[in-house]
Design a protein around this motif. Structure first.
Motif, PDB file in Angstrom:
ATOM      1  N   ALA A  31       9.848   4.788   4.867  1.00 46.88           N
ATOM      2  CA  ALA A  31      10.795   3.959   5.741  1.00 46.88           C
ATOM      3  C   ALA A  31      11.738   3.465   4.574  1.00 46.88           C
ATOM      4  O   ALA A  31      12.871   3.252   4.797  1.00 46.88           O
ATOM      5  CB  ALA A  31       9.941   2.435   5.806  1.00 46.88           C
ATOM      6  N   ASP A  32      11.560   3.216   3.272  1.00 49.92           N
ATOM      7  CA  ASP A  32      12.429   3.231   2.226  1.00 49.92           C
ATOM      8  C   ASP A  32      13.446   4.224   2.203  1.00 49.92           C
ATOM      9  O   ASP A  32      14.627   4.131   1.835  1.00 49.92           O
ATOM     10  CB  ASP A  32      11.718   3.110   0.895  1.00 49.92           C
ATOM     11  CG  ASP A  32      10.933   1.894   0.814  1.00 49.92           C
ATOM     12  OD1 ASP A  32      11.126   0.851   1.409  1.00 49.92           O
ATOM     13  OD2 ASP A  32      10.015   1.789  -0.363  1.00 49.92           O
ATOM     14  N   SER A  33      13.219   5.287   2.628  1.00 44.72           N
ATOM     15  CA  SER A  33      14.279   6.789   2.620  1.00 44.72           C
ATOM     16  C   SER A  33      14.884   6.633   4.050  1.00 44.72           C
ATOM     17  O   SER A  33      15.710   7.725   4.262  1.00 44.72           O
ATOM     18  CB  SER A  33      13.447   8.018   2.418  1.00 44.72           C
ATOM     19  OG  SER A  33      12.630   8.380   3.366  1.00 44.72           O
ATOM     20  N   ARG A  52       3.251   9.836  -2.858  1.00 46.15           N
ATOM     21  CA  ARG A  52       4.746  10.590  -3.403  1.00 46.15           C
ATOM     22  C   ARG A  52       4.722  11.935  -2.863  1.00 46.15           C
ATOM     23  O   ARG A  52       5.932  12.225  -2.593  1.00 46.15           O
ATOM     24  CB  ARG A  52       5.020  10.274  -4.825  1.00 46.15           C
ATOM     25  CG  ARG A  52       5.139   8.717  -5.068  1.00 46.15           C
ATOM     26  CD  ARG A  52       5.769   8.720  -6.703  1.00 46.15           C
ATOM     27  NE  ARG A  52       4.912   9.075  -7.816  1.00 46.15           N
ATOM     28  CZ  ARG A  52       5.118  10.493  -8.338  1.00 46.15           C
ATOM     29  NH1 ARG A  52       6.393  10.997  -8.153  1.00 46.15           N
ATOM     30  NH2 ARG A  52       4.444  10.894  -9.277  1.00 46.15           N
ATOM     31  N   ALA A  76       5.476   3.563   3.822  1.00 48.82           N
ATOM     32  CA  ALA A  76       6.389   2.482   3.298  1.00 48.82           C
ATOM     33  C   ALA A  76       7.610   3.487   2.480  1.00 48.82           C
ATOM     34  O   ALA A  76       8.691   3.046   2.469  1.00 48.82           O
ATOM     35  CB  ALA A  76       5.736   1.739   2.330  1.00 48.82           C
ATOM     36  N   LEU A  77       7.116   4.690   1.955  1.00 49.80           N
ATOM     37  CA  LEU A  77       8.058   5.331   1.169  1.00 49.80           C
ATOM     38  C   LEU A  77       8.946   6.041   2.242  1.00 49.80           C
ATOM     39  O   LEU A  77      10.218   6.083   1.936  1.00 49.80           O
ATOM     40  CB  LEU A  77       7.296   6.559   0.450  1.00 49.80           C
ATOM     41  CG  LEU A  77       6.500   6.169  -0.880  1.00 49.80           C
ATOM     42  CD1 LEU A  77       5.468   6.976  -1.316  1.00 49.80           C
ATOM     43  CD2 LEU A  77       7.523   5.651  -2.018  1.00 49.80           C
ATOM     44  N   ILE A 107       6.147  -2.075   9.019  1.00 54.23           N
ATOM     45  CA  ILE A 107       7.044  -1.143   8.681  1.00 54.23           C
ATOM     46  C   ILE A 107       8.454  -0.927   9.221  1.00 54.23           C
ATOM     47  O   ILE A 107       8.409  -0.736  10.428  1.00 54.23           O
ATOM     48  CB  ILE A 107       6.450   0.398   8.371  1.00 54.23           C
ATOM     49  CG1 ILE A 107       5.189   0.424   7.535  1.00 54.23           C
ATOM     50  CG2 ILE A 107       7.305   1.332   7.778  1.00 54.23           C
ATOM     51  CD1 ILE A 107       5.098   0.074   6.357  1.00 54.23           C
TER      52      ILE A 107
END
Length: 279
Positions: free
Chosen positions: A23-25, A173, A20-21, A42
């Motif tokens: 994909a967000d970037s 993270r 998810a992280l 995703i």
């Protein structure tokens, strides 16, 4: 050119958060799953089916992958062999960089028995010649409240030893940061812990305070620990892993606090209390 990143374990807590992280970037990723029906939705991701013990399928799904995020497999008597098979497949497929979720204090003689599997997996990755980054996570803060029985008692031979629990979110993270700039982290090993080292009595007290219910810690003897787990009729290796979770804490091997989470992500690691309140 933007590297192709493959993520394993996306149906789990850490792998799913990492996917998810990324994909967000805006990263395009390939999700490698055992069960396509359970793959998360995703954006900008492709889904491929494979398992660590299937060399042919793993080679096929890893072709064209530059960077691989490898979440350690489910606990089993054959996990180390499965890891080795998958690492060999990654090397055969031409993967250039492998980011592996290892364990804090991984060593051939670690008190926590499963940490020995992580050590040997690390050694196999190094021997494969693939560029690598190891994320050596301590025990997850997120699961501590599930250690309590129905009576609210956490039982195990941990004594007054301390453990620097880490949040799954912080591990995710760190992983996402590494995967977004893999060249800066080749050959590195990061010890991922929270900002504090707690005794199991303090863990229980923190859970009790946040959840508003009675939670306590009972320090078992070794004999008591094996006897109290006999009800599940688990194999010897599993009982040894369960009990050594606590003896590893008692030994002091898991007490060191590292600042690697903050150094990699520029954000302080979460405390147990913060993890519980966020959950």
């Amino acid at each position: 050119m933007t590297p192709t990143i493959a993520v394993t374990g996306s149906t789990g807590a850490v792998g799913g958060a990492v996917a998810a992280l990324l994909a967000d970037s805006g990263m395009a990723i390939r999700l490698l799953v055992r069960d396509i029906g359970r793959a998360p939705a995703i954006p900008e991701s492709a889904v491929e089916q494979c398992s660590y013990d299937d060399a042919d399928a793993s080679i096929r799904t890893l072709r064209g992958v530059d960077v691989l995020f490898m979440v350690s497999g489910s606990e089993s008597a054959t996990r180390l062999d499965e890891h080795r098979t998958f690492v060999d497949a990654a090397a055969a497929a031409g993967v250039r960089h492998l980011v592996y979720t290892s364990f804090f204090g991984a060593a051939p003689d670690a008190t926590f028995t499963l940490a020995r599997d992580h050590f040997h997996t690390e050694q196999h990755i190094v021997a494969s010649g693939i560029g690598h980054t190891f994320l050596r996570d301590n025990f997850y803060a997120d699961v501590m409240e599930h250690f309590a029985g129905e009576d609210g008692v956490i039982r195990g031979p941990a004594g007054d030893g301390r453990v620097s629990l880490v949040a799954r979110a912080d591990v995710a993270r760190v992983a996402a940061t590494v995967l977004n700039d893999p060249a800066s982290h080749v050959g590195k090993a990061y010890d991922l812990t929270g900002p504090e080292a707690l005794t199991m009595a303090e863990v229980a007290a923190t859970i009790a305070e946040v959840r508003g219910r009675d939670v306590t810690f009972h320090n078992e003897t070794l004999d008591e620990a094996y006897a109290s787990r006999a009800q599940w009729n688990a194999p010897d290796w599993q009982n040894d892993a369960w009990v050594s979770t606590y003896t590893a804490i008692a030994s002091g091997e898991l007490s060191r606090v590292s600042d690697d989470v903050e150094r990699v992500t520029t954000r302080r690691a979460m405390t147990l209390s913060e993890v519980l309140r966020a959950g």
